[in-house]
Motif scaffolding. Structure first.
Motif, PDB file in Angstrom:
ATOM      1  N   ASP A 279       1.674   2.074  16.408  1.00  0.00           N
ATOM      2  CA  ASP A 279       2.375   0.820  16.355  1.00  0.00           C
ATOM      3  C   ASP A 279       3.831   0.919  16.464  1.00  0.00           C
ATOM      4  O   ASP A 279       3.663   0.381  15.050  1.00  0.00           O
ATOM      5  CB  ASP A 279       1.205  -0.387  16.362  1.00  0.00           C
ATOM      6  N   GLU A 281       5.596  -1.631  16.701  1.00  0.00           N
ATOM      7  CA  GLU A 281       6.359  -2.757  16.926  1.00  0.00           C
ATOM      8  C   GLU A 281       5.953  -3.050  15.374  1.00  0.00           C
ATOM      9  O   GLU A 281       5.445  -3.028  14.751  1.00  0.00           O
ATOM     10  CB  GLU A 281       5.407  -3.843  17.957  1.00  0.00           C
ATOM     11  N   ILE A 282       7.321  -4.241  14.901  1.00  0.00           N
ATOM     12  CA  ILE A 282       7.081  -5.387  13.522  1.00  0.00           C
ATOM     13  C   ILE A 282       6.758  -5.939  13.809  1.00  0.00           C
ATOM     14  O   ILE A 282       7.028  -7.140  14.650  1.00  0.00           O
ATOM     15  CB  ILE A 282       8.311  -4.791  13.668  1.00  0.00           C
ATOM     16  N   HIS A 283       5.836  -6.826  12.354  1.00  0.00           N
ATOM     17  CA  HIS A 283       4.473  -7.768  12.663  1.00  0.00           C
ATOM     18  C   HIS A 283       4.878  -8.602  11.290  1.00  0.00           C
ATOM     19  O   HIS A 283       5.250  -8.180  10.770  1.00  0.00           O
ATOM     20  CB  HIS A 283       3.693  -7.386  12.665  1.00  0.00           C
ATOM     21  N   PRO A 284       4.658  -9.767  11.859  1.00  0.00           N
ATOM     22  CA  PRO A 284       4.791 -10.384  10.501  1.00  0.00           C
ATOM     23  C   PRO A 284       4.152 -10.652   9.450  1.00  0.00           C
ATOM     24  O   PRO A 284       4.799 -10.361   8.677  1.00  0.00           O
ATOM     25  CB  PRO A 284       4.488 -11.905  11.058  1.00  0.00           C
ATOM     26  N   GLU A 285       2.699  -9.477   9.724  1.00  0.00           N
ATOM     27  CA  GLU A 285       2.625  -8.971   8.251  1.00  0.00           C
ATOM     28  C   GLU A 285       3.292  -7.947   7.532  1.00  0.00           C
ATOM     29  O   GLU A 285       3.186  -7.848   6.377  1.00  0.00           O
ATOM     30  CB  GLU A 285       0.724  -8.268   9.260  1.00  0.00           C
ATOM     31  N   ASP A 286       3.804  -7.440   8.724  1.00  0.00           N
ATOM     32  CA  ASP A 286       4.480  -5.933   7.598  1.00  0.00           C
ATOM     33  C   ASP A 286       5.794  -6.738   6.729  1.00  0.00           C
ATOM     34  O   ASP A 286       5.677  -6.053   5.687  1.00  0.00           O
ATOM     35  CB  ASP A 286       5.531  -4.978   9.065  1.00  0.00           C
ATOM     36  N   GLU A 287       6.187  -7.674   7.867  1.00  0.00           N
ATOM     37  CA  GLU A 287       7.544  -8.339   6.806  1.00  0.00           C
ATOM     38  C   GLU A 287       6.714  -8.229   5.367  1.00  0.00           C
ATOM     39  O   GLU A 287       7.530  -8.223   4.148  1.00  0.00           O
ATOM     40  CB  GLU A 287       8.697  -9.117   7.004  1.00  0.00           C
ATOM     41  N   THR A 310       9.206   1.548  12.018  1.00  0.00           N
ATOM     42  CA  THR A 310       8.216   2.118  11.237  1.00  0.00           C
ATOM     43  C   THR A 310       8.277   3.392  11.222  1.00  0.00           C
ATOM     44  O   THR A 310       9.695   4.115  11.666  1.00  0.00           O
ATOM     45  CB  THR A 310       7.101   2.024  12.652  1.00  0.00           C
TER      46      THR A 310
END
Ligand SMILES: Cc1cc2nc3c(=O)[nH]c(=O)nc-3n(C[C@H](O)[C@H](O)[C@H](O)COP(=O)(O)OP(=O)(O)OC[C@H]3O[C@@H](n4cnc5c(N)ncnc54)[C@H](O)[C@@H]3O)c2cc1C
Length: 380
Positions: A279, A281-287, A310
């Motif tokens: 994946d 994509e960057i998600h809010p959980e990553d930040e 990523t």
């Protein structure tokens, strides 16, 4: 069918160095890369990678690192470009953590320059740091970073100048090895050579199915944040770091190339993946994971996000590298399983692969890196 002395599959960090070192030994060499050179779908993108001598992971890495530094300097000289930037390096954690104890062990055994600093001493000297009171830091002045994408370009350009052929956008579909040599098939052609070097990073398991459980891709995320106090996060004021905390292991860099302080967390959100199915994509959980590290330990860097990306680790079961000949084919060498800490070694791994491919030996002790030390279940 076109014939070469040596073929290298995968022209990323390790493969670009292997092509160069084989060409330097007078080998007629072909490097095959499935994407562009460089590209951002493997393990080596995102501007830079930490290099450090005080190796907490195991003191056996230090002789390889000393040679890696020499070879990075040689490559810089050849390329006429700065590729290795020294900022000093911090290994931090609780006094009895693997990071601090391991870093001090490597410093002691290999007589490396270093200083041990309390959290308060570190903050006085490098004010961007705000370690917890129970943490200490090992400062080693030789730490810094390598410009990872530029170094791939430099290795490839140096190899080409020595006569190597390098083809991008040419994925290897299959390879075969026998006593008469190797054959490598791509959508464009089939190539023959005396010997093969496999440096396929996260795609290793696809080319060597027996290693699918010994070189496992894992999704990672990097974040660059605009510091609130940029003066604390400059090359001259902020050493690179590796920090073992209650929340996990963070690492980071001063501002360079992107207008922000760069931070990552080893094993990020523990997401094993496929190299192609990851994946991106960057998600809010990553930040959130990385902001937590910034707020706790680098609060003066907690400004707006400048960039995120990523990237892929390729983990071996014990997180040590695989640098060996293929167990069934003496004319095939493997460099894989770099487990999130390999880039700094690319220069010396290229040299080791050329040595193993040509003589079956290396001047370094590679016993930590053999295929045979891996648990049986992890090697097919
Ligand atoms: C976020 C992040 C941070 C990191 N931080 C550090 C750090 O600070 N210091 C450090 O030392 N290390 C660090 N690492 C680890 C380091 O970056 C890797 O160990 C290193 O980049 C691995 O290089 P590689 O050549 O194995 O992989 P790659 O550079 O990905 O190269 C493998 C290449 O093989 C190609 N390939 C695969 N299959 C085929 C095929 N069938 N045909 C043709 N080509 C193929 C791929 O396209 C790719 O270009 C980090 C890694 C990540 C992801």
């Amino acid at each position: 069918m076109r014939r070469y002395d040596a073929i290298v599959i995968g022209v990323g960090g390790m493969g670009s160095a292997a092509v160069y070192h084989l060409a330097r030994r007078g080998q007629r060499t072909l490097g095959l890369e499935q994407f562009d050179i460089p590209h951002d779908r493997g393990s080596s993108h995102g501007t830079n990678r930490i290099i450090r001598l005080a190796y907490w992971e195991h003191p056996s890495y230090v002789p390889l690192l000393l040679r890696a530094y020499e070879l990075w300097r040689e490559l810089e000289h050849r390329a006429g470009e700065r590729l290795l930037i020294i900022t000093g390096g911090i290994d931090a954690g609780p006094e009895d953590s693997r990071t601090v104890a391991g870093s001090l062990l490597s410093c002691g055994l290999h007589h490396l320059r270093h200083e041990k600093l309390s959290a308060a001493e570190l903050r006085r000297r490098f004010p961007g740091y705000r370690l917890a009171d129970d943490m200490v830091a090992v400062y080693q002045p030789d730490g810094g970073f390598v410009l990872s994408e530029r170094a791939i370009v430099a290795h490839v350009a140096a190899a080409q100048a020595l006569g190597a052929d390098v083809h991008a956008r040419e994925p290897v579909l299959s390879w075969e090895a026998g006593s008469g040599g190797v054959q490598v098939r791509t959508p464009r052609d089939t190539y023959a050579a005396e010997r093969l070097v496999l440096t396929a990073g996260p795609w290793t398991g696809r080319l060597v199915p027996a290693l699918a459980h010994a070189a496992v891709p894992e999704r990672q995320v990097l974040l660059w944040a605009q510091p609130l106090r940029p003066e604390f996060f400059q090359l001259a004021t902020f050493p690179v770091f590796n920090m073992e905390s209650r929340e996990g292991r963070f690492y980071g860099f001063p501002i360079y190339g992107v207008p922000g302080f760069k931070i990552g967390k080893y094993h990020h959100r523990l997401e094993q993946t496929g190299a192609d199915s990851v994946d991106r994509e960057i998600h809010p959980e990553d930040e959130a994971v990385l902001r937590d590290g910034i707020r706790r330990y680098f609060p003066d860097a907690d400004g707006p996000t400048m960039a995120m990306t990523t990237c892929l680790f390729t983990n071996s079961p014990d997180e040590h590298f695989i640098l060996d000949r293929h167990p069934e084919h003496a004319n095939v060498c493997l460099a894989a399983g770099f487990s999130g800490h390999g880039y700094k070694f690319c220069s010396v791994v290229g040299e080791i692969m050329a040595d193993l491919a040509l003589s079956g030996e290396s001047r370094f002790d590679l016993s930590l890196f053999t295929v045979n030390r891996l648990p049986r279940a992890a090697r097919g």
